[in-house]
Design a protein around this motif. Structure first.
Motif: not given
Lengths: 173, 176
Positions: A96-116
């Motif tokens: 997980v730590s190798s995958k996490i960057t600032l863009t991936t985190v924001s992308q992830f949260f935006s995806q989660v928000y869209t899905k919600l």
């Protein structure tokens, strides 16, 4: 020769030669026999209690008893399990730590928000559909809707026929 | 002794399961002692268990300045003596018929490979009960005369006499 007592021999065996001289005693037949007897008595092999002795005793005493082999198995099982948990946790953390960057985190949260948001809208659409279905359960409303929709359909058919012609006569409406 | 007292205190405080370290520590020596006395494995197992049960039930009366090992041996020896007395009353005629010259082969003897050791074990079995008890407590358990006298409930002098006679008998028989 001085008569030797058993106490003298005991002392001799324990290394206390105060009351006796070893060299002088070694020629003594009784001393030799007693020495052998004492040595043999001390090294007489014992017999351990039967294997199920403890289990039966604890049963009679009402004490909980876990045999040694079971304790070892439980400990081994627990240690293997904890090692597995630790290794899995460490590996997933690394992954997980190798995958996490600032863009991936924001992308992830935006995806989660869209899905919600999609999920919420789906629920809302569901609610509206329910209202529509419930509206059709009223027969007068159903007849009214059917009437209005049939007029609209006729109008649409008329319009489409007029559209085939080169000129549209809007005056008719 | 300190470790024994630690476990005893815990048992007295209601932690019954903590009696097991004491059982583990002394079961073999008590079993061997009783087995040599009664010369029957089944009886020895029963008597050893009963001795431990008695000790467990009376543990609240145990005083820490006393040795737990000696206390346990006292219980075991009294219990064994009672058992042997009852057995004697029941089978007095049978006991009279025992051939003294024919050595009794106990379960322990079967394990011993050394012939001299086997002979000694047989000779111990042929000793009178009090002599046998004194010999085992003195030489196998390495207890002092005072401790043996407390365990057996007889004066020091008597223990000394019994011990001397037992040793004499064994020495002479082994020299044959």
């Amino acid at each position: 020769m001085k008569k030797r007592s058993y106490k003298d021999i005991e002392d001799y065996l324990e290394g206390e030669k105060r009351s006796i001289e070893g060299d002088a005693m070694e020629g003594d037949k009784k001393f030799k026999e007693t020495l052998e007897l004492f040595t043999m008595l001390k090294s007489l092999p014992g017999k351990p209690a039967p294997r199920d002795f403890e289990r039966n005793l604890y049963k009679r005493l009402g004490i909980s008893y876990v045999p040694v082999y079971r304790k070892v198995l439980i400990l081994a099982g627990l240690s293997i399990f904890s090692t597995l948990v630790y290794l899995t946790g460490r590996a997933s953390l690394r992954f997980v730590s190798s995958k996490i960057t600032l863009t991936t985190v924001s992308q992830f949260f935006s995806q989660v928000y869209t899905k919600l948001a999609q999920a919420v809208s789906l629920v809302k659409v569901g609610g509206h559909l329910k209202d529509i279905v419930l509206a059709f359960t009223n027969p007068w409303l159903f007849v009214a809707v059917a009437f209005v929709s049939s007029i609209l359909m006729l109008m649409l058919i008329g319009l489409s026929q007029e559209a085939k012609k080169k000129t549209v006569l809007l005056r008719r409406f | 002794m300190k470790e024994d007292n630690y476990w005893i205190r815990r048992v007295k405080n209601g932690k019954r399961n903590d009696f097991s370290p004491l059982v583990k520590r002394y079961k073999d020596s008590i079993f061997y002692f009783i087995l040599k006395m009664v010369q029957n494995e089944e009886d020895a197992v029963d008597l050893t268990q009963e001795s431990f049960i008695k000790a467990f039930n009376k543990i609240s009366k145990f005083k820490e300045e006393y040795s737990f090992k000696n206390w346990l041996f006292t219980i075991a020896s009294h219990h064994t003596i009672d058992f042997l007395r009852k057995k004697k009353q029941l089978k007095e005629t049978d006991l009279l018929e025992i051939d003294i010259d024919r050595p009794y082969v106990s379960p322990i003897d079967a394990v011993i490979k050394d012939e001299r050791m086997k002979k000694l074990s047989c000779e111990i079995n042929l000793l009178p009960e009090n002599y046998r008890m004194v010999i085992l407590l003195k030489h196998k358990e390495e207890l002092k005369i005072e401790e043996i006298s407390e365990i057996m409930g007889v004066p020091h002098g008597t223990v000394k006499v019994w011990l001397h006679r037992a040793r004499e008998q064994l020495r002479k028989r082994m020299a044959k």
